[in-house]
Scaffold this motif. Structure first.
Motif, PDB file in Angstrom:
ATOM      1  N   ARG A 177       4.559  21.258   5.653  1.00 18.90           N
ATOM      2  CA  ARG A 177       5.246  21.526   6.912  1.00 18.90           C
ATOM      3  C   ARG A 177       4.905  20.406   7.896  1.00 18.90           C
ATOM      4  O   ARG A 177       3.750  19.991   8.008  1.00 18.90           O
ATOM      5  CB  ARG A 177       4.800  22.888   7.456  1.00 18.90           C
ATOM      6  N   GLU A 178       5.916  19.937   8.605  1.00 14.41           N
ATOM      7  CA  GLU A 178       5.703  18.829   9.527  1.00 14.41           C
ATOM      8  C   GLU A 178       6.269  19.156  10.903  1.00 14.41           C
ATOM      9  O   GLU A 178       7.276  19.874  11.029  1.00 14.41           O
ATOM     10  CB  GLU A 178       6.365  17.547   8.995  1.00 14.41           C
ATOM     11  N   LEU A 179       5.613  18.609  11.918  1.00 10.40           N
ATOM     12  CA  LEU A 179       6.081  18.777  13.291  1.00 10.40           C
ATOM     13  C   LEU A 179       7.297  17.888  13.524  1.00 10.40           C
ATOM     14  O   LEU A 179       7.242  16.678  13.281  1.00 10.40           O
ATOM     15  CB  LEU A 179       4.965  18.423  14.276  1.00 10.40           C
ATOM     16  N   VAL A 180       8.360  18.474  14.007  1.00 11.78           N
ATOM     17  CA  VAL A 180       9.598  17.748  14.268  1.00 11.78           C
ATOM     18  C   VAL A 180       9.712  17.388  15.747  1.00 11.78           C
ATOM     19  O   VAL A 180      10.028  16.243  16.096  1.00 11.78           O
ATOM     20  CB  VAL A 180      10.816  18.589  13.846  1.00 11.78           C
ATOM     21  N   ALA A 181       9.454  18.369  16.610  1.00 11.97           N
ATOM     22  CA  ALA A 181       9.613  18.140  18.048  1.00 11.97           C
ATOM     23  C   ALA A 181       8.766  19.128  18.823  1.00 11.97           C
ATOM     24  O   ALA A 181       8.518  20.246  18.359  1.00 11.97           O
ATOM     25  CB  ALA A 181      11.082  18.282  18.453  1.00 11.97           C
ATOM     26  N   ARG A 182       8.329  18.696  19.994  1.00 19.41           N
ATOM     27  CA  ARG A 182       7.507  19.528  20.876  1.00 19.41           C
ATOM     28  C   ARG A 182       7.972  19.361  22.312  1.00 19.41           C
ATOM     29  O   ARG A 182       8.304  18.245  22.735  1.00 19.41           O
ATOM     30  CB  ARG A 182       6.041  19.157  20.747  1.00 19.41           C
ATOM     31  N   ILE A 183       7.957  20.468  23.032  1.00 17.14           N
ATOM     32  CA  ILE A 183       8.237  20.422  24.465  1.00 17.14           C
ATOM     33  C   ILE A 183       7.143  21.198  25.175  1.00 17.14           C
ATOM     34  O   ILE A 183       6.833  22.337  24.811  1.00 17.14           O
ATOM     35  CB  ILE A 183       9.649  20.968  24.789  1.00 17.14           C
ATOM     36  N   ASN A 184       6.539  20.584  26.181  1.00 16.54           N
ATOM     37  CA  ASN A 184       5.449  21.285  26.865  1.00 16.54           C
ATOM     38  C   ASN A 184       5.967  22.002  28.103  1.00 16.54           C
ATOM     39  O   ASN A 184       7.169  21.973  28.409  1.00 16.54           O
ATOM     40  CB  ASN A 184       4.294  20.336  27.161  1.00 16.54           C
ATOM     41  N   SER A 185       5.051  22.631  28.806  1.00 19.37           N
ATOM     42  CA  SER A 185       5.457  23.465  29.936  1.00 19.37           C
ATOM     43  C   SER A 185       6.085  22.636  31.048  1.00 19.37           C
ATOM     44  O   SER A 185       6.848  23.169  31.851  1.00 19.37           O
ATOM     45  CB  SER A 185       4.261  24.252  30.472  1.00 19.37           C
ATOM     46  N   GLY A 186       5.766  21.347  31.082  1.00 21.36           N
ATOM     47  CA  GLY A 186       6.387  20.476  32.062  1.00 21.36           C
ATOM     48  C   GLY A 186       7.639  19.803  31.555  1.00 21.36           C
ATOM     49  O   GLY A 186       8.174  18.894  32.199  1.00 21.36           O
ATOM     50  N   GLN A 198      18.707  20.573  19.287  1.00 20.56           N
ATOM     51  CA  GLN A 198      20.008  19.980  19.008  1.00 20.56           C
ATOM     52  C   GLN A 198      19.812  18.872  17.995  1.00 20.56           C
ATOM     53  O   GLN A 198      19.058  17.930  18.248  1.00 20.56           O
ATOM     54  CB  GLN A 198      20.635  19.427  20.287  1.00 20.56           C
ATOM     55  N   MET A 199      20.494  18.978  16.872  1.00 20.47           N
ATOM     56  CA  MET A 199      20.334  18.019  15.784  1.00 20.47           C
ATOM     57  C   MET A 199      21.664  17.321  15.543  1.00 20.47           C
ATOM     58  O   MET A 199      22.652  17.975  15.175  1.00 20.47           O
ATOM     59  CB  MET A 199      19.864  18.724  14.510  1.00 20.47           C
ATOM     60  N   ASN A 200      21.687  16.025  15.772  1.00 18.99           N
ATOM     61  CA  ASN A 200      22.897  15.220  15.581  1.00 18.99           C
ATOM     62  C   ASN A 200      22.683  14.201  14.479  1.00 18.99           C
ATOM     63  O   ASN A 200      21.551  13.884  14.110  1.00 18.99           O
ATOM     64  CB  ASN A 200      23.251  14.502  16.886  1.00 18.99           C
ATOM     65  N   ARG A 201      23.780  13.687  13.980  1.00 21.71           N
ATOM     66  CA  ARG A 201      23.745  12.665  12.914  1.00 21.71           C
ATOM     67  C   ARG A 201      22.794  13.101  11.797  1.00 21.71           C
ATOM     68  O   ARG A 201      21.916  12.341  11.365  1.00 21.71           O
ATOM     69  CB  ARG A 201      23.344  11.315  13.489  1.00 21.71           C
ATOM     70  N   LEU A 202      23.009  14.299  11.324  1.00 19.32           N
ATOM     71  CA  LEU A 202      22.122  14.860  10.309  1.00 19.32           C
ATOM     72  C   LEU A 202      22.219  14.096   8.999  1.00 19.32           C
ATOM     73  O   LEU A 202      23.289  13.581   8.627  1.00 19.32           O
ATOM     74  CB  LEU A 202      22.440  16.336  10.085  1.00 19.32           C
ATOM     75  N   LYS A 203      21.080  14.041   8.305  1.00 17.48           N
ATOM     76  CA  LYS A 203      20.968  13.335   7.037  1.00 17.48           C
ATOM     77  C   LYS A 203      20.521  14.318   5.953  1.00 17.48           C
ATOM     78  O   LYS A 203      19.878  15.328   6.257  1.00 17.48           O
ATOM     79  CB  LYS A 203      19.922  12.220   7.151  1.00 17.48           C
ATOM     80  N   PRO A 204      20.809  14.022   4.702  1.00 16.77           N
ATOM     81  CA  PRO A 204      20.341  14.910   3.626  1.00 16.77           C
ATOM     82  C   PRO A 204      18.837  15.144   3.666  1.00 16.77           C
ATOM     83  O   PRO A 204      18.372  16.249   3.334  1.00 16.77           O
ATOM     84  CB  PRO A 204      20.772  14.165   2.361  1.00 16.77           C
ATOM     85  N   VAL A 228      13.146  11.605  13.459  1.00 16.85           N
ATOM     86  CA  VAL A 228      14.255  12.284  14.151  1.00 16.85           C
ATOM     87  C   VAL A 228      14.516  11.715  15.545  1.00 16.85           C
ATOM     88  O   VAL A 228      15.464  12.148  16.214  1.00 16.85           O
ATOM     89  CB  VAL A 228      14.005  13.805  14.261  1.00 16.85           C
ATOM     90  N   LYS A 229      13.710  10.767  15.979  1.00 15.88           N
ATOM     91  CA  LYS A 229      13.904  10.185  17.314  1.00 15.88           C
ATOM     92  C   LYS A 229      15.305   9.615  17.455  1.00 15.88           C
ATOM     93  O   LYS A 229      15.806   8.926  16.569  1.00 15.88           O
ATOM     94  CB  LYS A 229      12.877   9.077  17.566  1.00 15.88           C
ATOM     95  N   GLY A 230      15.927   9.917  18.583  1.00 17.02           N
ATOM     96  CA  GLY A 230      17.268   9.431  18.844  1.00 17.02           C
ATOM     97  C   GLY A 230      18.368  10.294  18.248  1.00 17.02           C
ATOM     98  O   GLY A 230      19.553  10.086  18.542  1.00 17.02           O
ATOM     99  N   ARG A 231      17.990  11.256  17.405  1.00 17.80           N
ATOM    100  CA  ARG A 231      19.002  12.139  16.792  1.00 17.80           C
ATOM    101  C   ARG A 231      18.819  13.597  17.208  1.00 17.80           C
ATOM    102  O   ARG A 231      19.801  14.333  17.318  1.00 17.80           O
ATOM    103  CB  ARG A 231      18.922  12.045  15.260  1.00 17.80           C
TER     104      ARG A 231
END
Length: 115
Positions: A45-54, A81-87, A63-66
């Motif tokens: 399992r890998e971290l894809v994205a994180r958003i903090n309280s700020g 939101q996932m754009n330009r998805l890849k296999p 996944v940067k930029g997508r």
């Protein structure tokens, strides 16, 4: 305690888009961060994205930029939101947060990207 429920996964062609949602059973305002992880078959399992309280965000290089993570505290919901998805984005995607004592995970939502 908090329950996390993901939705929005599915089958999409390469180059397409999906938006995942993670609905929390109570306010997410008190959590320092909300995360999206993913796990592909046979991989860790890998971290894809994180958003903090700020609302500061961080992303895996792959996944940067997508992908874009966001949160709506009024709706107790976090989005991916996932754009330009890849296999290679094919995986089960999990919502996660950490309380004072425990880690909380959703049940996951399957994302399959066909080539």
């Amino acid at each position: 305690q908090v329950q996390l429920v993901e939705s929005g996964g599915g089958l999409v062609q390469a180059g397409g888009s999906l938006r995942l949602s993670c609905a929390a059973s109570r306010s997410i305002f008190s959590f320092n961060a909300m995360d999206w992880y993913r796990q592909a078959p046979g991989k860790q399992r890998e971290l894809v994205a994180r958003i903090n309280s700020g609302s500061t965000t961080t992303y895996a290089d792959s996944v940067k930029g997508r992908f874009t993570i966001s949160r709506d505290n009024d709706k107790n919901t976090v989005y991916l939101q996932m754009n330009r998805l890849k296999p290679e984005d094919t995986a089960v995607y999990y919502c996660h947060t950490r309380g004072l004592l425990n880690d909380y995970w959703g049940q996951g939502t399957q994302v399959t990207v066909s080539s």
